[in-house]
Design an enzyme around this catalytic site. Structure first.
Site, mmCIF file in Angstrom:
data_model
loop_
_atom_site.group_PDB
_atom_site.id
_atom_site.type_symbol
_atom_site.label_atom_id
_atom_site.label_comp_id
_atom_site.label_asym_id
_atom_site.label_seq_id
_atom_site.Cartn_x
_atom_site.Cartn_y
_atom_site.Cartn_z
ATOM 1 N N TYR A 1 -48.244 88.398 26.294
ATOM 2 C CA TYR A 1 -48.394 89.726 25.960
ATOM 3 C C TYR A 1 -47.969 90.944 25.399
ATOM 4 O O TYR A 1 -46.871 91.141 25.303
ATOM 5 C CB TYR A 1 -48.706 90.043 27.341
ATOM 6 C CG TYR A 1 -48.723 91.336 28.139
ATOM 7 C CD1 TYR A 1 -50.043 91.574 27.789
ATOM 8 C CD2 TYR A 1 -48.276 92.047 28.720
ATOM 9 C CE1 TYR A 1 -50.117 93.159 28.986
ATOM 10 C CE2 TYR A 1 -47.982 93.253 29.456
ATOM 11 C CZ TYR A 1 -49.203 93.547 29.414
ATOM 12 O OH TYR A 1 -49.349 95.259 30.279
ATOM 13 N N ASP B 1 -42.445 90.466 18.959
ATOM 14 C CA ASP B 1 -42.799 90.949 20.045
ATOM 15 C C ASP B 1 -40.848 90.586 21.174
ATOM 16 O O ASP B 1 -41.424 89.641 21.750
ATOM 17 C CB ASP B 1 -43.730 91.181 20.919
ATOM 18 C CG ASP B 1 -43.881 92.067 21.864
ATOM 19 O OD1 ASP B 1 -43.474 92.441 22.151
ATOM 20 O OD2 ASP B 1 -45.267 92.641 22.680
ATOM 21 N N LYS C 1 -37.635 97.098 27.621
ATOM 22 C CA LYS C 1 -37.097 96.439 29.037
ATOM 23 C C LYS C 1 -36.004 96.933 29.252
ATOM 24 O O LYS C 1 -35.292 98.321 29.325
ATOM 25 C CB LYS C 1 -37.648 94.496 29.180
ATOM 26 C CG LYS C 1 -39.131 95.257 29.355
ATOM 27 C CD LYS C 1 -39.677 93.697 30.250
ATOM 28 C CE LYS C 1 -41.346 93.930 30.405
ATOM 29 N NZ LYS C 1 -42.077 93.351 29.308
HETATM 30 C C1 LIG Z 1 -43.339 94.056 29.336
HETATM 31 C C2 LIG Z 1 -43.665 93.570 27.418
HETATM 32 C C3 LIG Z 1 -44.359 94.832 26.546
HETATM 33 C C4 LIG Z 1 -45.194 95.905 27.300
HETATM 34 O O1 LIG Z 1 -44.220 96.736 28.092
HETATM 35 P P1 LIG Z 1 -44.263 98.191 28.314
HETATM 36 O O2 LIG Z 1 -42.663 98.870 28.770
HETATM 37 O O3 LIG Z 1 -45.092 97.477 30.044
HETATM 38 O O4 LIG Z 1 -45.705 98.539 28.652
HETATM 39 C C5 LIG Z 1 -45.427 94.215 25.519
HETATM 40 N N1 LIG Z 1 -44.136 93.104 25.494
HETATM 41 C C6 LIG Z 1 -43.894 92.173 25.678
HETATM 42 C C7 LIG Z 1 -43.103 91.088 25.396
HETATM 43 C C8 LIG Z 1 -43.484 92.797 27.003
HETATM 44 O O5 LIG Z 1 -42.119 91.930 27.492
#
Ligand SMILES: *Cc1c(COP(=O)(O)O)cnc(C)c1O
Length: 430
Positions: A144, A238, A266
């Site tokens: 994701y 990511d 995060k």
């Molecule tokens: C949470 C997440 C996102 C998206 O971040 P948001 O702050 O929710 O937009 C993108 N990539 C990874 C791997 C994530 O865990």
């Protein structure tokens, strides 16, 4: 455990907010029941509007590595608020956080801040396309990367839970540039490169946390790096979730593979909305105003958000063993879970990476999204409901990762294991 006020709040919320929530996974759809409405958090605990207390293993889906209301972060935010909420002009706090990240991540020479992980990844993809002059991207099933159009293809997390591999409202013309490969399967990536000579980048969660916790194999990442180099494509890690969670200096230090661009989120915001993307100066200098690739944000690098991020990251830097300590607790938690499960004849696969932990009710090890999808979803739902009753707040989807914060003590871990014992005993009918 009574949750009458949560039920009432949820009814009311649904009248005014689609599904009653502002992010789909919060709705408890895949586990049933009513989402818990939170009144406050303190240390390891969440308190709901009915006065129930829960040990929080979600930690706002990752950011709160120091638990709720960490004093240092809270004071930094209060102090920042007193100087003004936003200026739309540069502040020293942005450079301070940039410096810290550049120091920690060998692959990052320059970094730009945005307000969410979605935004960070979306911008990183545009940058990779601008830098290479190519259009196609490769992503992996089950990873994701936020909810931007071209990345909402067979996404994990909320989308996978609902069994919708992509979303209405995303034009097929946008996603035709997104090639899908299978996690930990280098042949599937080779096929993408055989199918297209227009690949700008491969984006991957090097420690996938959105199909449950599924780390990439070292050899796979190494071959991925070689494939990208051979084909002139960039490699994007990511690390919005795994950054400062799995390890302090990025997945590159535990996998031995260096990415071209890293996306963060995060933990880097300490609980405030922050995302970031960084990489080699040569690539980052393509960004406006230095270069032609446009990217902007009214609240990017917001002073209050930067204060929280600075407090969190400098605290991690000053206590560089924190993640090791959390890893030991995570290992103990998963070890206890495995033992309790096997005692009651429940198949259970567990994984730990730093302060991240994951478990699947599955007979076989999980290496990709197809494997994860074979887990027992019904059992997970029952487990989730029962643990909530015991006062343990776990992510309400089997495709999520759990998190340990510094507020979760060894004693809390042992108590949680005792609750696993009890719950597995009931679920297995023994
Ligand atoms: C949470 C997440 C996102 C998206 O971040 P948001 O702050 O929710 O937009 C993108 N990539 C990874 C791997 C994530 O865990």
């Amino acid at each position: 455990m009574q949750r009458i006020h949560s039920q009432e709040d949820f009814q009311e919320a649904q009248r005014f907010i689609p599904g009653g929530v502002n992010s789909p996974v919060r709705a408890f759809k895949s586990v049933g029941g009513t989402p818990v409405f939170i009144k406050e958090g303190k240390g390891a605990y969440l308190y709901d509007v009915d006065g129930n207390r829960y040990v929080d293993y979600v930690q706002s889906w990752g950011p709160l590595i120091f638990g709720h209301r960490d004093e240092t972060i809270e004071n930094a935010v209060i102090d920042a608020v007193k100087h003004g909420l936003s200026f739309g002009a540069p502040t020293e706090a942005e450079t301070e956080l940039a410096k810290d990240v550049v120091e920690l991540f060998e692959s990052i020479e320059k970094i730009r801040f945005v307000s969410s992980g979605t935004e960070a990844v979306m911008s990183a993809i545009r940058l990779a396309r601008g830098f290479t002059g190519r259009d196609d991207i490769v992503k992996f099933e089950g990873c994701y990367h936020g909810h931007s159009d071209s990345l909402l293809v067979s996404a994990g997390s909320g989308a996978a839970t609902f069994g919708t591999p992509s979303s209405p409202g995303v034009p097929a013309d946008f996603t035709k540039h997104t090639l899908l490969a299978k996690y930990n399967d280098i042949e599937s990536v080779k096929k993408c490169f055989a199918d297209s000579d227009n690949i700008a980048c491969v984006i991957i969660e090097p420690i996938a946390g959105n199909m449950g916790l599924v780390p990439a194999e070292k050899e796979f990442l190494k071959e991925l790096r070689e494939l990208c180099d051979a084909n002139g494509a960039l490699l994007i890690f990511d690390e919005v979730m795994s950054g400062f969670r799995a390890t302090l200096r990025g997945a590159e230090t535990i996998t031995g593979v260096t990415p071209d661009i890293v996306t963060l989120g995060k933990v880097i915001g300490g609980g405030m909305p922050v995302g970031a993307f960084g990489g080699r100066a040569e690539i980052m200098n393509m960004l406006s105003p230095e270069g032609p690739v446009y990217q902007a944000g009214t609240l990017s690098g917001n002073p209050v958000a930067m204060a929280a991020g600075n407090a969190a990251i400098s605290k991690l830097k000053q206590n560089s063993r924190v993640i090791d300590v959390l890893e030991k607790r995570a290992q103990r938690l998963m070890e206890g879970m495995s033992e309790a499960a096997s005692k009651h004849g429940i198949p259970c696969q567990t994984t730990v990476r730093g302060s991240m932990f994951g478990f699947f009710f599955n007979e076989n090890p999980v290496k990709n999204f197809d494997d994860a999808a074979k887990s027992d979803a019904e059992l997970f739902a029952k487990f989730h409901t029962a643990m909530l009753e015991e006062g343990y707040y776990f992510a309400c989807s089997l495709y999520e990762t759990g998190f340990i914060s510094t507020a979760i003590t060894d004693q809390i871990i042992e108590d949680t294991i005792a609750a696993f014992e009890k719950v597995f005993g009931v679920l297995s009918g023994k």
